[in-house]
Write a protein that holds these residues in place. Structure first.
Motif, PDB file in Angstrom:
ATOM      1  N   TRP A  50      49.095  54.096  32.019  1.00 43.43           N
ATOM      2  CA  TRP A  50      49.788  55.143  32.757  1.00 43.43           C
ATOM      3  C   TRP A  50      49.257  55.210  34.182  1.00 43.43           C
ATOM      4  CZ3 TRP A  50      48.435  60.292  34.370  1.00 43.43           C
ATOM      5  CH2 TRP A  50      49.537  61.078  34.721  1.00 43.43           C
ATOM      6  N   ARG A  51      50.136  55.233  35.159  1.00 44.89           N
ATOM      7  CA  ARG A  51      49.821  55.323  36.591  1.00 44.89           C
ATOM      8  C   ARG A  51      48.882  54.187  37.038  1.00 44.89           C
ATOM      9  NH1 ARG A  51      49.466  61.313  38.704  1.00 44.89           N
ATOM     10  NH2 ARG A  51      48.683  60.054  40.389  1.00 44.89           N
ATOM     11  N   PHE A  52      49.137  53.005  36.543  1.00 45.31           N
ATOM     12  CA  PHE A  52      48.292  51.852  36.848  1.00 45.31           C
ATOM     13  C   PHE A  52      48.210  51.619  38.355  1.00 45.31           C
ATOM     14  CE2 PHE A  52      47.521  47.396  37.699  1.00 45.31           C
ATOM     15  CZ  PHE A  52      46.468  47.106  36.866  1.00 45.31           C
ATOM     16  N   GLN A  55      45.859  53.946  40.098  1.00 50.90           N
ATOM     17  CA  GLN A  55      44.461  53.910  39.689  1.00 50.90           C
ATOM     18  C   GLN A  55      43.759  52.608  40.045  1.00 50.90           C
ATOM     19  OE1 GLN A  55      44.113  54.838  35.538  1.00 50.90           O
ATOM     20  NE2 GLN A  55      45.357  56.686  35.692  1.00 50.90           N
ATOM     21  N   PHE A  56      44.517  51.505  40.107  1.00 55.59           N
ATOM     22  CA  PHE A  56      43.897  50.196  40.272  1.00 55.59           C
ATOM     23  C   PHE A  56      44.640  49.368  41.306  1.00 55.59           C
ATOM     24  CE2 PHE A  56      43.520  51.498  35.817  1.00 55.59           C
ATOM     25  CZ  PHE A  56      42.149  51.532  35.671  1.00 55.59           C
ATOM     26  N   SER A  57      43.970  48.371  41.826  1.00 53.38           N
ATOM     27  CA  SER A  57      44.630  47.368  42.644  1.00 53.38           C
ATOM     28  C   SER A  57      44.286  45.998  42.071  1.00 53.38           C
ATOM     29  CB  SER A  57      44.176  47.459  44.098  1.00 53.38           C
ATOM     30  OG  SER A  57      42.799  47.191  44.203  1.00 53.38           O
TER      31      SER A  57
END
Length: 67
Positions: A50-52, A55-57
């Motif tokens: 969820w909401r990758f 939150q991340f690159s």
């Protein structure tokens, strides 16, 4: 030793929930799996988180040298 009633119930229920059929042959099952894998996106399964993107690159690098 006989499987438990719970095992029998799950062995009957899960394939029906997944709409799976009985295994015809090993070769047919292998072809089905390869066809399923060919249709998949080869990238990371980012939709599973969820909401990758927030939150991340993800950084992809190609390095020189032996593989």
């Amino acid at each position: 030793m006989k499987p438990s009633r719970r095992h029998d119930l799950l062995a009957w229920t899960i394939p029906r929930m997944r709409r799976a059929s009985e295994l015809d042959s090993l070769e047919a099952e292998r072809e089905r799996l390869l066809a399923c894998q060919a249709d998949r996106d080869p990238g990371l399964p980012t939709r599973a988180v969820w909401r990758f993107a927030q939150q991340f690159s993800v950084i992809t690098e190609e390095l020189d040298g032996p593989a």
